[in-house]
Design a protein around this motif. Structure first.
Motif, short mmCIF file in Angstrom:
data_model
loop_
_atom_site.label_atom_id
_atom_site.label_comp_id
_atom_site.label_asym_id
_atom_site.label_seq_id
_atom_site.Cartn_x
_atom_site.Cartn_y
_atom_site.Cartn_z
N LEU A 58 -3.39 -11.65 7.47
CA LEU A 58 -2.00 -11.89 7.05
C LEU A 58 -1.75 -11.26 5.68
O LEU A 58 -0.69 -10.70 5.42
N HIS A 59 -2.76 -11.36 4.85
CA HIS A 59 -2.60 -10.83 3.49
C HIS A 59 -2.61 -9.29 3.48
O HIS A 59 -1.69 -8.66 2.99
N VAL A 60 -3.65 -8.72 4.10
CA VAL A 60 -3.81 -7.26 4.04
C VAL A 60 -2.78 -6.54 4.89
O VAL A 60 -2.18 -5.56 4.47
N THR A 61 -2.55 -7.06 6.11
CA THR A 61 -1.67 -6.35 7.03
C THR A 61 -0.21 -6.68 6.83
O THR A 61 0.65 -5.82 6.94
N PHE A 62 0.08 -7.95 6.54
CA PHE A 62 1.48 -8.34 6.45
C PHE A 62 1.92 -8.69 5.04
O PHE A 62 3.02 -9.21 4.82
N ALA A 215 -3.46 -0.43 7.37
CA ALA A 215 -2.62 -1.59 7.10
C ALA A 215 -2.23 -1.68 5.63
O ALA A 215 -1.13 -2.10 5.31
N SER A 216 -3.11 -1.27 4.76
CA SER A 216 -2.77 -1.41 3.34
C SER A 216 -1.62 -0.47 2.97
O SER A 216 -0.85 -0.75 2.06
N VAL A 217 -1.51 0.62 3.69
CA VAL A 217 -0.37 1.51 3.48
C VAL A 217 0.91 0.76 3.87
O VAL A 217 1.91 0.78 3.18
#
Ligand SMILES: [Ca+2]
Ligand SMILES: [Ca+2]
Length: 241
Positions: A58-62, A215-217
């Motif tokens: 949730l943190h990294v992707t969203f 995802a970090s992008v």
């Protein structure tokens, strides 16, 4: 997972899935097992994302940062309450999270905001969540007083039956009148502007080998605090009308 098993699982999960087609479900299954593989240093028998692994996604992707909300999102995904998001909970959760109708999203958000799961959003719960999501604001003399005021404003706006707490019926009525109130107590859905909401999940498959890099992008596109502030301003301005 062999091809036959994957196909069987895909068929099974697609049947109960309203908003993803077969190839999207396949991608989500692959993504799931890839993520589980990344975090699993445990017996293969336990196949699922535990609280920490899920919160990390949730943190990294969203781009979510609010611990309390992330915990609640986890519990909302973990339907059988076994402390682990399994593959079917993953697909069923994401179908609402990424593609849900307003009705589905209202149910989901209410569940997230009802911290103790008693079917109501109490004053204490509102206070907790608003305090949490507004913490990043410049500090006032007594921030608690400001939040208490905001709770009162919220009740004035949303508590239609005047019993001092929000039932689902209260919440639903308020959201139907003003959609911004969907996430009134904290961002718990991906931003509609985010590529993930519209993202072709077939594209996600290409990301699988380096999920976290891709995802970090994406996460830079999320503006969650912005969403909360809009909802809060909306509450505040309505109160003075
Ligand atoms: Ca579970
Ligand atoms: Ca409650």
């Amino acid at each position: 997972m062999n091809r036959k098993k994957l196909q069987k699982l895909t068929d099974h999960l697609t049947k109960n899935c309203k908003h993803f087609n077969k190839s999207e479900v396949t991608c989500l299954i692959k993504l799931f097992y890839n993520l589980v593989g990344d975090v699993a240093e445990r017996p293969v028998a336990v196949v699922g994302l535990d609280r920490n692994a899920f919160r990390n996604i949730l943190h990294v992707t969203f781009g979510m940062t609010d611990d309390m909300i992330m915990d609640r999102v986890f519990r909302t995904f973990d339907k059988d309450n076994d402390g682990c998001v399994n593959v079917s909970e993953w697909v069923n959760g994401l179908t609402v999270f990424l593609r849900g109708s307003l009705d589905e999203k209202m149910k989901y958000c209410f569940e997230v905001f009802d911290l103790n799961g008693d079917g109501f959003i109490s004053k204490e719960e509102m206070f907790h969540m608003l305090k949490n999501s507004l913490l990043k604001q410049p500090s006032e003399e007594d921030p608690d007083e400001g939040i208490k005021d905001l709770v009162e404003i919220t009740l004035k706006k949303m508590d239609y039956d005047h019993d001092g707490k929000l039932s689902f019926a209260d919440y639903e009525k308020a959201v139907r009148e003003e959609t911004l109130l969907l996430e009134a107590f904290g961002p718990c859905l991906p931003d509609p502007k985010s590529p993930w909401s519209k993202y072709q999940l077939t594209g996600v498959a290409a990301l699988v080998p380096g999920v976290s890099t891709g995802a970090s992008v994406f996460s830079s596109h999320f503006d969650f605090l912005g969403g909360t502030c809009t909802a809060t301003i909306c509450l505040a301005s309505q109160a003075f009308l």
